[in-house]
Design a protein around this motif. Structure first.
Motif, PDB file in Angstrom:
ATOM      1  N   LYS A  19       0.972  -1.259   0.574  1.00  0.00           N
ATOM      2  CA  LYS A  19       0.079  -0.069  -0.351  1.00  0.00           C
ATOM      3  C   LYS A  19       0.761   1.193   0.102  1.00  0.00           C
ATOM      4  O   LYS A  19       1.998   1.395   0.904  1.00  0.00           O
ATOM      5  CB  LYS A  19      -1.282   0.032   1.391  1.00  0.00           C
ATOM      6  CG  LYS A  19      -1.913  -1.165   1.686  1.00  0.00           C
ATOM      7  CD  LYS A  19      -2.497  -1.534   0.838  1.00  0.00           C
ATOM      8  CE  LYS A  19      -3.549  -2.148   0.698  1.00  0.00           C
ATOM      9  NZ  LYS A  19      -3.550  -2.974   0.106  1.00  0.00           N
ATOM     10  N   ASP A  20      -0.117   2.024  -0.648  1.00  0.00           N
ATOM     11  CA  ASP A  20       1.054   3.890  -0.464  1.00  0.00           C
ATOM     12  C   ASP A  20       0.889   4.424   1.252  1.00  0.00           C
ATOM     13  O   ASP A  20      -0.122   3.352   1.607  1.00  0.00           O
ATOM     14  CB  ASP A  20       0.736   4.606  -1.122  1.00  0.00           C
ATOM     15  CG  ASP A  20       0.045   4.568  -2.796  1.00  0.00           C
ATOM     16  OD1 ASP A  20       0.891   3.632  -3.435  1.00  0.00           O
ATOM     17  OD2 ASP A  20      -0.697   4.732  -3.541  1.00  0.00           O
ATOM     18  N   ASP A  21       2.122   5.000   0.971  1.00  0.00           N
ATOM     19  CA  ASP A  21       2.993   5.606   2.187  1.00  0.00           C
ATOM     20  C   ASP A  21       3.065   6.874   2.530  1.00  0.00           C
ATOM     21  O   ASP A  21       3.915   7.821   1.607  1.00  0.00           O
ATOM     22  CB  ASP A  21       3.638   4.659   3.090  1.00  0.00           C
ATOM     23  CG  ASP A  21       3.049   3.854   3.667  1.00  0.00           C
ATOM     24  OD1 ASP A  21       2.789   3.046   3.593  1.00  0.00           O
ATOM     25  OD2 ASP A  21       4.422   2.342   2.771  1.00  0.00           O
ATOM     26  N   THR A  22       2.213   7.553   3.116  1.00  0.00           N
ATOM     27  CA  THR A  22       2.934   9.524   3.377  1.00  0.00           C
ATOM     28  C   THR A  22       3.162   9.459   4.952  1.00  0.00           C
ATOM     29  O   THR A  22       2.864   8.931   5.262  1.00  0.00           O
ATOM     30  CB  THR A  22       1.209   9.902   3.022  1.00  0.00           C
ATOM     31  OG1 THR A  22       0.909   9.465   1.786  1.00  0.00           O
ATOM     32  CG2 THR A  22       1.752  11.655   2.832  1.00  0.00           C
ATOM     33  N   TYR A  23       4.189  10.911   4.428  1.00  0.00           N
ATOM     34  CA  TYR A  23       4.483  10.577   6.533  1.00  0.00           C
ATOM     35  C   TYR A  23       4.576  12.304   5.854  1.00  0.00           C
ATOM     36  O   TYR A  23       5.346  12.903   4.489  1.00  0.00           O
ATOM     37  CB  TYR A  23       6.339  10.271   6.379  1.00  0.00           C
ATOM     38  CG  TYR A  23       5.684   8.659   6.297  1.00  0.00           C
ATOM     39  CD1 TYR A  23       5.648   8.087   8.157  1.00  0.00           C
ATOM     40  CD2 TYR A  23       6.486   8.442   5.763  1.00  0.00           C
ATOM     41  CE1 TYR A  23       4.895   7.350   7.922  1.00  0.00           C
ATOM     42  CE2 TYR A  23       5.974   6.472   5.439  1.00  0.00           C
ATOM     43  CZ  TYR A  23       5.312   5.868   6.641  1.00  0.00           C
ATOM     44  OH  TYR A  23       5.336   4.432   6.652  1.00  0.00           O
ATOM     45  N   THR A  24       4.845  13.365   6.627  1.00  0.00           N
ATOM     46  CA  THR A  24       5.086  14.322   6.867  1.00  0.00           C
ATOM     47  C   THR A  24       6.026  14.824   7.909  1.00  0.00           C
ATOM     48  O   THR A  24       6.200  14.144   9.243  1.00  0.00           O
ATOM     49  CB  THR A  24       3.544  15.315   6.895  1.00  0.00           C
ATOM     50  OG1 THR A  24       3.234  14.893   5.927  1.00  0.00           O
ATOM     51  CG2 THR A  24       4.154  16.424   6.769  1.00  0.00           C
ATOM     52  N   CYS A  25       7.453  16.011   7.637  1.00  0.00           N
ATOM     53  CA  CYS A  25       8.136  15.647   8.354  1.00  0.00           C
ATOM     54  C   CYS A  25       8.577  17.513   8.572  1.00  0.00           C
ATOM     55  O   CYS A  25       7.790  18.594   7.395  1.00  0.00           O
ATOM     56  CB  CYS A  25       9.292  16.031   7.668  1.00  0.00           C
ATOM     57  SG  CYS A  25       9.346  13.336   8.010  1.00  0.00           S
ATOM     58  N   PRO A  26       8.515  17.997   9.381  1.00  0.00           N
ATOM     59  CA  PRO A  26       8.674  19.863   9.269  1.00  0.00           C
ATOM     60  C   PRO A  26       9.744  19.946   8.312  1.00  0.00           C
ATOM     61  O   PRO A  26      11.376  19.143   8.411  1.00  0.00           O
ATOM     62  CB  PRO A  26       9.421  19.974  11.015  1.00  0.00           C
ATOM     63  CG  PRO A  26       8.735  18.737  12.064  1.00  0.00           C
ATOM     64  CD  PRO A  26       8.982  17.725  10.600  1.00  0.00           C
ATOM     65  N   VAL A  27       9.161  21.795   8.288  1.00  0.00           N
ATOM     66  CA  VAL A  27      10.555  22.053   6.741  1.00  0.00           C
ATOM     67  C   VAL A  27      12.013  21.975   7.695  1.00  0.00           C
ATOM     68  O   VAL A  27      12.138  22.622   8.607  1.00  0.00           O
ATOM     69  CB  VAL A  27      10.014  23.389   6.702  1.00  0.00           C
ATOM     70  CG1 VAL A  27      11.563  24.000   5.357  1.00  0.00           C
ATOM     71  CG2 VAL A  27       8.348  22.398   6.307  1.00  0.00           C
ATOM     72  N   TYR A  28      13.143  21.590   6.825  1.00  0.00           N
ATOM     73  CA  TYR A  28      14.345  21.393   7.165  1.00  0.00           C
ATOM     74  C   TYR A  28      14.464  20.712   7.662  1.00  0.00           C
ATOM     75  O   TYR A  28      15.877  21.126   9.093  1.00  0.00           O
ATOM     76  CB  TYR A  28      15.020  23.011   6.943  1.00  0.00           C
ATOM     77  CG  TYR A  28      14.672  23.703   5.823  1.00  0.00           C
ATOM     78  CD1 TYR A  28      15.261  23.519   4.380  1.00  0.00           C
ATOM     79  CD2 TYR A  28      13.459  24.666   5.649  1.00  0.00           C
ATOM     80  CE1 TYR A  28      15.027  24.574   3.780  1.00  0.00           C
ATOM     81  CE2 TYR A  28      13.471  25.536   5.399  1.00  0.00           C
ATOM     82  CZ  TYR A  28      13.698  25.346   4.216  1.00  0.00           C
ATOM     83  OH  TYR A  28      13.729  26.112   2.481  1.00  0.00           O
ATOM     84  N   THR A  29      13.573  19.231   8.480  1.00  0.00           N
ATOM     85  CA  THR A  29      14.231  18.815   9.768  1.00  0.00           C
ATOM     86  C   THR A  29      14.686  17.435   9.559  1.00  0.00           C
ATOM     87  O   THR A  29      13.288  17.095   8.696  1.00  0.00           O
ATOM     88  CB  THR A  29      13.422  19.424  11.258  1.00  0.00           C
ATOM     89  OG1 THR A  29      12.846  20.333  11.196  1.00  0.00           O
ATOM     90  CG2 THR A  29      13.331  18.336  11.379  1.00  0.00           C
ATOM     91  N   ALA A  30      15.561  16.879   9.760  1.00  0.00           N
ATOM     92  CA  ALA A  30      15.150  15.271   9.895  1.00  0.00           C
ATOM     93  C   ALA A  30      14.422  14.640  10.550  1.00  0.00           C
ATOM     94  O   ALA A  30      14.312  15.188  11.084  1.00  0.00           O
ATOM     95  CB  ALA A  30      16.435  14.782  10.319  1.00  0.00           C
TER      96      ALA A  30
END
Length: 79
Positions: A19-30
């Motif tokens: 299945k597709d996966d989506t993740y969101t990370c803060p800008v300019y943050t590992a």
């Protein structure tokens, strides 16, 4: 002498239903995503045993390190 014919049928290996996966990370943050919510937590297979990640494509932005259990670390290009 009597002979017999035996047919052995070997089923094809089961293909994981990824299945597709989506993740969101803060800008300019590992980002570090653990296996509990990682890449394979929502995938299925009919074969016995666990599903593991065996390869990945390079990230289009930044770098990514993917682990067999589906966890991964992403580093943005400008951190």
């Amino acid at each position: 002498m009597t002979t017999a014919c035996v047919t052995i049928v070997i089923p094809p290996p089961a293909v994981p239903d990824a299945k597709d996966d989506t993740y969101t990370c803060p800008v300019y943050t590992a980002c570090t995503i653990n296996a509990t919510v990682g890449l394979i937590q929502n995938d299925n297979t009919t074969r016995p045993g666990p599903i593991t990640v065996t390869g990945n494509s390079p990230a289009s932005n930044g770098t990514v390190t993917v682990y067999p259990n589906g966890s991964f670390e992403w580093t943005p290009p400008y951190s």
